[in-house]
Scaffold this motif. Sequence first.
Motif, short mmCIF file in Angstrom:
data_model
loop_
_atom_site.label_atom_id
_atom_site.label_comp_id
_atom_site.label_asym_id
_atom_site.label_seq_id
_atom_site.Cartn_x
_atom_site.Cartn_y
_atom_site.Cartn_z
N ARG A 8 0.84 -1.19 0.00
CA ARG A 8 0.00 0.00 0.00
C ARG A 8 0.88 1.24 0.00
O ARG A 8 2.06 1.17 0.30
CB ARG A 8 -0.88 0.02 1.24
CG ARG A 8 -1.75 -1.19 1.41
CD ARG A 8 -2.61 -1.15 2.63
NE ARG A 8 -1.93 -0.63 3.81
CZ ARG A 8 -2.50 -0.50 5.00
NH1 ARG A 8 -3.76 -0.83 5.16
NH2 ARG A 8 -1.85 -0.04 6.04
N ALA A 9 0.24 2.36 -0.31
CA ALA A 9 0.94 3.65 -0.25
C ALA A 9 0.05 4.66 0.44
O ALA A 9 -1.18 4.57 0.40
CB ALA A 9 1.29 4.13 -1.66
N GLN A 101 -6.58 0.17 -1.94
CA GLN A 101 -5.77 -0.10 -0.76
C GLN A 101 -4.90 1.08 -0.34
O GLN A 101 -4.21 1.00 0.68
CB GLN A 101 -4.88 -1.33 -1.01
CG GLN A 101 -5.65 -2.59 -1.29
CD GLN A 101 -6.54 -2.97 -0.12
OE1 GLN A 101 -6.13 -2.96 1.04
NE2 GLN A 101 -7.80 -3.28 -0.41
N CYS A 102 -4.91 2.15 -1.14
CA CYS A 102 -4.06 3.31 -0.86
C CYS A 102 -4.79 4.36 -0.03
O CYS A 102 -6.01 4.41 0.01
CB CYS A 102 -3.58 3.93 -2.17
SG CYS A 102 -2.38 2.87 -3.04
N PHE A 103 -4.01 5.20 0.62
CA PHE A 103 -4.49 6.27 1.48
C PHE A 103 -4.06 7.61 0.90
O PHE A 103 -3.06 7.69 0.19
CB PHE A 103 -3.89 6.15 2.88
CG PHE A 103 -4.35 4.94 3.63
CD1 PHE A 103 -5.29 5.06 4.64
CD2 PHE A 103 -3.85 3.67 3.33
CE1 PHE A 103 -5.72 3.94 5.34
CE2 PHE A 103 -4.27 2.56 4.02
CZ PHE A 103 -5.22 2.69 5.03
N ARG A 116 -9.95 11.85 -3.85
CA ARG A 116 -10.99 11.14 -4.62
C ARG A 116 -10.49 9.92 -5.38
O ARG A 116 -11.30 9.11 -5.82
CB ARG A 116 -11.64 12.11 -5.60
CG ARG A 116 -12.50 13.14 -4.93
CD ARG A 116 -13.08 14.10 -5.94
NE ARG A 116 -13.93 15.09 -5.30
CZ ARG A 116 -14.04 16.34 -5.68
NH1 ARG A 116 -13.36 16.78 -6.73
NH2 ARG A 116 -14.82 17.16 -5.03
N VAL A 117 -9.17 9.77 -5.56
CA VAL A 117 -8.68 8.67 -6.39
C VAL A 117 -8.13 7.49 -5.59
O VAL A 117 -7.62 6.54 -6.16
CB VAL A 117 -7.62 9.14 -7.43
CG1 VAL A 117 -8.22 10.14 -8.40
CG2 VAL A 117 -6.38 9.69 -6.75
N VAL A 118 -8.24 7.57 -4.26
CA VAL A 118 -7.79 6.45 -3.42
C VAL A 118 -8.97 5.89 -2.65
O VAL A 118 -9.99 6.54 -2.50
CB VAL A 118 -6.66 6.89 -2.45
CG1 VAL A 118 -5.45 7.41 -3.19
CG2 VAL A 118 -7.17 7.91 -1.45
N GLY A 119 -8.79 4.71 -2.13
CA GLY A 119 -9.86 4.07 -1.39
C GLY A 119 -9.98 4.51 0.05
O GLY A 119 -11.00 4.26 0.69
N ASN A 120 -8.95 5.17 0.57
CA ASN A 120 -8.93 5.55 1.98
C ASN A 120 -8.51 7.01 2.16
O ASN A 120 -7.40 7.30 2.62
CB ASN A 120 -7.96 4.63 2.74
CG ASN A 120 -8.36 3.19 2.63
OD1 ASN A 120 -9.31 2.76 3.28
ND2 ASN A 120 -7.67 2.42 1.79
#
Length: 147
Positions: A8-9, A101-103, A116-120
């Motif tokens: 993840r990042a 999976q990214c923050f 807006r482009v990450v899940g977290n």
Amino acid sequence: MINQRGRRAAFFDVRHNLLSAGSALTVLEAAARHRSAGDLLVCVAGGPPPGDGTDRPAAGRPTTSGTGFAADLVLYADAPDEAGSEVVVEAMARLGLDAAQCFAYGDHREGLTILRVVGNPRVVGRDPLMTELARDRGWPVLHTAQY
């Protein structure tokens, strides 16, 4: 493409005041949690890129303005609007990261494109627009000290 399957990042939008006196401790604590989990730490900075749009020094990790924040990668987004999301999406693709999976951490409306482009997504601070949008979207808000 570098294969980072399962990795993840955490993207930190430092183009505004994310590492200001009021929010630095909150951001550094979040970064430490990500570092402990083995996540990549990525700063999204403003200004023109020094070459290919990323900063990867040969020795050590790039730090941000003497704050002690040590990133694995620095991305440069010159324009405040869609450029931030474009460099983040491109980095996730090049690194083989799953956006879900990214923050991302942001404290100003410029950071919305990245959030807006990450899940977290995580909103940092007390900006009324940002906290209202976070509440409406169900995003966590990391409150900071007032200075």
